[in-house]
Design a protein around this motif. Structure first.
Motif, mmCIF file in Angstrom:
data_model
loop_
_atom_site.group_PDB
_atom_site.id
_atom_site.type_symbol
_atom_site.label_atom_id
_atom_site.label_comp_id
_atom_site.label_asym_id
_atom_site.label_seq_id
_atom_site.Cartn_x
_atom_site.Cartn_y
_atom_site.Cartn_z
ATOM 1 N N PHE A 1 0.802 -1.222 0.000
ATOM 2 C CA PHE A 1 0.000 0.000 0.000
ATOM 3 C C PHE A 1 0.838 1.277 0.000
ATOM 4 N N CYS A 2 2.106 1.163 0.424
ATOM 5 C CA CYS A 2 3.019 2.314 0.429
ATOM 6 C C CYS A 2 2.415 3.491 1.190
ATOM 7 N N VAL A 3 1.922 3.217 2.396
ATOM 8 C CA VAL A 3 1.284 4.265 3.182
ATOM 9 C C VAL A 3 1.845 4.270 4.598
ATOM 10 N N SER A 4 1.552 5.342 5.307
ATOM 11 C CA SER A 4 1.959 5.478 6.698
ATOM 12 C C SER A 4 1.041 4.656 7.593
ATOM 13 N N PRO A 5 1.430 4.413 8.849
ATOM 14 C CA PRO A 5 0.533 3.718 9.772
ATOM 15 C C PRO A 5 -0.819 4.407 9.914
ATOM 16 N N GLY B 1 -4.320 2.592 8.925
ATOM 17 C CA GLY B 1 -5.366 2.409 9.921
ATOM 18 C C GLY B 1 -6.733 2.833 9.442
ATOM 19 N N ARG B 2 -6.775 3.753 8.464
ATOM 20 C CA ARG B 2 -8.052 4.228 7.939
ATOM 21 C C ARG B 2 -8.734 3.218 7.024
ATOM 22 N N LEU B 3 -8.026 2.156 6.678
ATOM 23 C CA LEU B 3 -8.620 1.112 5.838
ATOM 24 C C LEU B 3 -9.542 0.194 6.633
ATOM 25 N N PHE B 4 -9.586 0.379 7.952
ATOM 26 C CA PHE B 4 -10.363 -0.498 8.828
ATOM 27 C C PHE B 4 -11.622 0.213 9.305
ATOM 28 N N PRO C 1 -2.824 4.965 14.417
ATOM 29 C CA PRO C 1 -1.450 4.644 13.978
ATOM 30 C C PRO C 1 -0.641 3.981 15.089
ATOM 31 N N GLU C 2 -0.948 4.332 16.343
ATOM 32 C CA GLU C 2 -0.238 3.709 17.463
ATOM 33 C C GLU C 2 -0.540 2.214 17.528
ATOM 34 N N ARG C 3 -1.786 1.847 17.244
ATOM 35 C CA ARG C 3 -2.142 0.422 17.267
ATOM 36 C C ARG C 3 -1.492 -0.329 16.101
ATOM 37 N N VAL C 4 -1.458 0.314 14.928
ATOM 38 C CA VAL C 4 -0.784 -0.305 13.776
ATOM 39 C C VAL C 4 0.678 -0.565 14.116
ATOM 40 N N GLU C 5 1.338 0.424 14.732
ATOM 41 C CA GLU C 5 2.744 0.262 15.114
ATOM 42 C C GLU C 5 2.901 -0.820 16.177
ATOM 43 N N ALA C 6 1.908 -0.928 17.068
ATOM 44 C CA ALA C 6 1.949 -1.989 18.082
ATOM 45 C C ALA C 6 1.864 -3.361 17.428
ATOM 46 N N TRP C 7 1.049 -3.489 16.357
ATOM 47 C CA TRP C 7 1.008 -4.760 15.607
ATOM 48 C C TRP C 7 2.393 -5.060 15.043
#
Length: 264
Positions: free
Chosen positions: A94-98, A102-105, A111-117
């Motif tokens: 996707f070449c996107v930031s966290p 996260g907006r795809l959900f 973004p903090e949760r994406v980084e936690a994953w």
């Protein structure tokens, strides 16, 4: 993946060295001699202070000496790999930031949760895993465990009968259906399940319910053959015959099922 903390890695190397003997401490020099090629006392000391990191081959040897994994030596915990796979999906597919990922959900993931994953400090819940699966055409096993199990291209949505059944049952409970409504819904469930089981057990001879599907596929799969009016009428007749046949079977099955309901 988590950022390497050289000071923490150095502390874990020191713990490994000091934990090698219960009777006396293993010296920096003696510890360096356990590694091939040997490391000097000064080099081991720079590792333990976090001023430098051992090369890959030496890291592997230190982990083996301490009976720990490379993941533990580097990060202080076991790394299962799902974080790195999610990060690659975000960055390479996707070449996107966290934040954008996260907006795809739905609901949106911070973004903090994406980084936690990605750092494996948190695990996506089942709904989030299914969303990643639908976005990437990868199964949940491929995402979580690295098992090469991509979904078939013509099955772009996840087929999970258990989850769909639970959702449907919950919807039925909240619908306040009367007896007739429950009967009709159960009938559809039973017939659909019967078809699935029949296809699994004898896929070559399941014709009662698939004639119509086959005729329909024929309509859209004619290829280069010109679709003349006569050919179209023939296909239309086949579809009508198949529909009639299915309806007769379903009515017979419905009558039998209704009798069972009455008995109960």
């Amino acid at each position: 993946m988590s950022v390497l903390n050289s000071e923490d890695i150095g502390k874990r190397i020191r713990d490994i060295r000091l934990g090698l003997s219960a009777s006396k401490k293993v010296s920096l020099e003696a510890f360096g001699q356990l590694i091939i090629p040997p490391a000097s006392k000064g080099l081991v000391q720079t590792w333990e202070k976090g001023n430098s990191l051992p090369q890959k081959e030496r890291l592997e040897q230190i982990a083996q000496i301490g009976n720990v994994s490379i993941a533990y030596l580097l990060y202080g915990k076991e790394i299962n790999g799902y974080g790195e796979r999610i990060r690659k999906i975000r960055e390479e597919k996707f070449c996107v930031s966290p934040e954008i990922f996260g907006r795809l959900f739905d609901p949106i993931v911070s973004p903090e949760r994406v980084e936690a994953w990605e750092n494996e400090n948190a695990l996506p819940n089942w709904q989030e895993i299914m969303r990643i699966s639908s976005l990437t055409n990868l199964s949940h096993k491929a995402i979580l465990f690295g098992m090469e199990e991509p979904l078939l291209e013509h099955h772009t949505r996840m087929l999970n009968p258990d989850i769909e059944f639970e959702k449907t049952q919950a919807a039925l409970r909240n619908a306040n259906l009367d007896t007739s409504g429950y009967f009709n819904s159960d009938f559809i469930f039973l017939e659909t399940n019967r078809l699935r089981l029949a296809q699994l057990s004898d896929p070559d001879n399941v014709s009662d319910y698939t004639d119509y599907l086959g005729a329909t596929t024929f309509v859209f799969g004619i290829g280069d053959e010109p679709l003349t009016s006569n050919l179209f009428e023939t296909i239309e007749d086949e579809i009508d015959d198949s529909i009639d046949k299915i309806n007769r079977i379903l009515e017979k099955r419905k009558a039998m099922l209704l009798d069972k309901y009455k008995e109960n």
